[in-house]
Scaffold this active site. Structure first.
Site, short mmCIF file in Angstrom:
data_model
loop_
_atom_site.label_atom_id
_atom_site.label_comp_id
_atom_site.label_asym_id
_atom_site.label_seq_id
_atom_site.Cartn_x
_atom_site.Cartn_y
_atom_site.Cartn_z
N TYR A 201 -15.46 11.04 -19.19
CA TYR A 201 -15.68 9.46 -18.94
C TYR A 201 -16.79 9.76 -17.86
O TYR A 201 -16.88 10.13 -16.88
CB TYR A 201 -14.40 9.03 -18.48
CG TYR A 201 -14.80 7.45 -18.05
CD1 TYR A 201 -14.90 6.48 -19.01
CD2 TYR A 201 -14.66 7.12 -16.70
CE1 TYR A 201 -15.31 5.12 -18.67
CE2 TYR A 201 -14.76 5.82 -16.25
CZ TYR A 201 -15.27 4.99 -17.35
OH TYR A 201 -15.47 3.53 -16.77
N ARG B 250 0.73 -1.12 0.06
CA ARG B 250 0.08 0.04 -0.01
C ARG B 250 0.82 1.11 0.08
O ARG B 250 0.15 2.37 0.14
CB ARG B 250 -0.90 0.04 1.20
CG ARG B 250 -1.92 1.04 1.09
CD ARG B 250 -3.06 1.06 2.07
NE ARG B 250 -2.66 0.55 3.27
CZ ARG B 250 -1.93 1.26 4.20
NH1 ARG B 250 -1.66 2.59 3.96
NH2 ARG B 250 -1.57 0.96 5.38
N LYS C 256 -7.47 -0.22 -19.92
CA LYS C 256 -7.60 -0.35 -21.56
C LYS C 256 -6.44 -0.36 -22.15
O LYS C 256 -5.90 -1.73 -22.22
CB LYS C 256 -8.41 1.20 -21.81
CG LYS C 256 -9.35 1.70 -20.85
CD LYS C 256 -10.69 0.81 -21.11
CE LYS C 256 -11.63 0.81 -19.91
NZ LYS C 256 -12.00 2.26 -19.31
N ASP D 193 -6.96 13.11 -18.77
CA ASP D 193 -7.20 11.66 -18.92
C ASP D 193 -6.82 11.08 -20.24
O ASP D 193 -7.36 11.41 -21.22
CB ASP D 193 -8.84 11.28 -18.52
CG ASP D 193 -9.02 9.93 -18.65
OD1 ASP D 193 -8.35 9.15 -19.23
OD2 ASP D 193 -10.15 9.55 -18.04
C1 LIG Z 1 -12.47 3.01 -18.44
C2 LIG Z 1 -11.89 4.43 -18.21
C3 LIG Z 1 -11.82 5.16 -17.19
C4 LIG Z 1 -11.92 4.37 -15.65
O1 LIG Z 1 -10.88 3.35 -15.56
P1 LIG Z 1 -11.37 1.95 -14.59
O2 LIG Z 1 -10.16 1.05 -14.97
O3 LIG Z 1 -12.65 1.22 -15.23
O4 LIG Z 1 -11.51 2.23 -13.22
C5 LIG Z 1 -11.59 6.30 -17.13
N1 LIG Z 1 -11.18 7.18 -18.16
C6 LIG Z 1 -11.36 6.54 -19.41
C7 LIG Z 1 -11.19 7.56 -20.56
C8 LIG Z 1 -11.99 5.23 -19.50
O5 LIG Z 1 -12.20 4.72 -20.76
#
Ligand SMILES: *Cc1c(COP(=O)(O)O)cnc(C)c1O
Length: 387
Positions: free
Chosen positions: A102, A48, A199, A174
Site C-alpha cells: 500500500y 489513549r 475499508k 496487511d
Molecule cells: C487504506 C489502506 C491502508 C491505510 O489505511 P488508512 O485507514 O487510510 O490509514 C493500509 N493498507 C491498505 C491495504 C489500505 O487499503
C-alpha cells in the site's frame, strides 16, 4: 485462548458487545468518558490506553474474527501499521517487505525509516524464497500484503510464515483487502494481522480507523508503543465500527459474489484486455488463493483496449462512482495512473505492471446486473470513433 466456537456471522453480530445492564437495550451503549475512577479497580481506563469499554468491545469482535487472542482498534490504518512496525523495529534493525505494498505504508518506510536508523529491503518478487533472499543478520520483521493493491497479486502466506519462523522473525500482514471474513492469517502462521478498518471493516465509507490482531504477548508489546504514539480510536468511532462489523460477513459475501461475476463478465468482454482477480482460474496464483482464502474479495482491476477512452469511460458511469478509497458498500473505480501512481512516469508505471488504462474496481453490494449495465453503457459512450 479458545479457538472460534461461533460462526463468523454470529461473531459479527454479537461478540464483544457491551451488555446494557441499566436499560436492557439491544446494542452496546457508548461510553464517552475520558476520565475514569482509578481507586479500587483492576483496570485504570483512559482512551489513549486503548482500554475504554467501547475500545475493548470492538477489539474483542475483531480478535474473534481474526482468530486472535487480542485486537486493538486504532485511529487509522496507518496508525495501526506504524505502531506495529515501531513496536518491533529499533535503531539498527532491518525489515523485509513485499515489493508491492500500500502506498501509505511505502511512504512511511521510505520517508521515515532511514532517519530512524531502521534498515529495509523490498523483495524482488513474491515467492517465499524472494523473502528469504533479503533476510540479513539484523532482520527482525517480514511484512506481506495479499491480495495486493492494485494488481491483486497473491502471496503464499503459509510459505512466507514458515520461512520467517525458520529464521526466528516476526511476520506481519496487511489483511485489509481480504478482510477477516475471507482470510485469517494467524491460522496460517502469521504473527500480526493489520487492518485499515476504513475499508471493509467499516464498509460504509464514513469511518477512518485501523486495527491490529495478534497474540496476547505481541499485543502487550504493541500496546506499550501504542500508548506512547497515541493513535487511539475515539469511543464514538469504536461504536460505529462495532455497528459496521455486525454486517461484515453478509457484506463481504455479496462483495465476493458480485466481484466474481463481474470479473468473469469483463474477462469475456472485447473491450477488456486483462482482468486481475484471484477468483479467476487463469490468475497465476488462483490455486494458492483458493487454499488460503475463504472468498476472493471485492477488489479487482482491469485494462481497457486502446479503442476506449478510459477517462471518458469513468465520466460516463452512473452507478459506479469514480472515487479514491475502496471497500464501501457502493461500487467505486479509480485510475491508478492518474492517482496513486501519478508521480511515476509511464515507463516506471509499466515497470511495476500498471498500464495507463488500468482501472481498480472496488465492487460494491448493488445488484450485480445494475453494475454490469453501468459498465456496458459507459463503454458504449467511451468508444473512440475509429475512422
Ligand atoms: C487504506 C489502506 C491502508 C491505510 O489505511 P488508512 O485507514 O487510510 O490509514 C493500509 N493498507 C491498505 C491495504 C489500505 O487499503
Amino acid at each position: 485462548m479458545a479457538k472460534n466456537k461461533l460462526g463468523v456471522h454470529t461473531i459479527c453480530t454479537h461478540t464483544g458487545e457491551i451488555k446494557d445492564e441499566q436499560f436492557g437495550g439491544a446494542v452496546s451503549p457508548i461510553y464517552m468518558a475520558s476520565s475514569y475512577q482509578y481507586m479500587d479497580v483492576d483496570v485504570k481506563r483512559y482512551p489513549r490506553y486503548f482500554n475504554t469499554p467501547n475500545q475493548e468491545a470492538v477489539g474483542k469482535k475483531i480478535a474473534a474474527l481474526e482468530n486472535a487472542e487480542m485486537a486493538l482498534p486504532f485511529a487509522s490504518g496507518m496508525a495501526a501499521i506504524s505502531t506495529a512496525l515501531f513496536a518491533f523495529l529499533n535503531h539498527g534493525d532491518h525489515i523485509v517487505l513485499q515489493n508491492e505494498i500500500y502506498g501509505g505504508t511505502f511512504n512511511l518506510i521510505v520517508e521515515e525509516f532511514e532517519k530512524m536508523g531502521i534498515d529495509y529491503s523490498f523483495t524482488d518478487g513474491i515467492e517465499a524464497n524472494d523473502f528469504e533472499a533479503k533476510i540479513k543478520p539484523n532482520t527482525k520483521v517480514v511484512y506481506i500484503e495479499t491480495p495486493s493493491n492494485p494488481l491483486l497479486t497473491i502471496t503464499d502466506i503459509k510459505a512466507v510464515a514458515d520461512i520467517a519462523k525458520k529464521h526466528g522473525l516476526i511476520t506481519m500482514i496487511d489483511n485489509t483487502f481480504a478482510s477477516p471474513i475471507n482470510q485469517r492469517p494467524l491460522d496460517l502462521g502469521i504473527d500480526i494481522s493489520l487492518h485499515s478498518a476504513t475499508k471493509y471493516l467499516g464498509g460504509h465509507s464514513d469511518i477512518c480507523a485501523g486495527a491490529i490482531a495478534a497474540s496476547e504477548v505481541h499485543i502487550e508489546r504493541i500496546w506499550q508503543k501504542a500508548k506512547n504514539i497515541g493513535g487511539s480510536l475515539s469511543d464514538f468511532m469504536c461504536y460505529l465500527l462495532e455497528r459496521s462489523i455486525k454486517t461484515l460477513a453478509v457484506r463481504v459475501e455479496k462483495h465476493n459474489s458480485n466481484a466474481q461475476e463481474i470479473a468473469e463478465y469483463l474477462e469475456e468482454h472485447t473491450a477488456v484486455t486483462k482482468v486481475y482477480y484471484p477468483g479467476l482460474s487463469n490468475h497465476p496464483k488462483h490455486d494458492i488463493a483458493k487454499a488460503q482464502m475463504h472468498g476472493f474479495g471485492g477488489m479487482l482491476s482491469f485494462e481497457l483496449t486502446e479503442e476506449y477512452d478510459v477517462v471518458q469511460f469513468q465520466k460516463e458511469l452512473q452507478v459506479i462512482k469514480p472515487s479514491m478509497s475502496l471497500a464501501g458498500v457502493e461500487s467505486t473505480m479509480l485510475l491508478p495512473s492518474a492517482t496513486s501512481h501519478s508521480l511515476l512516469t509511464p515507463e516506471q508505471r509499466s515497470e511495476v505492471g500498471i498500464s495507463d488504462s488500468l482501472l481498480r474496481f472496488s465492487v460494491g453490494i448493488e445488484d450485480v446486473q445494475d453494475i454490469i449495465n453501468d459498465v456496458e453503457h459507459a463503454l458504449k459512450k467511451a468508444a473512440i470513433a475509429l475512422v
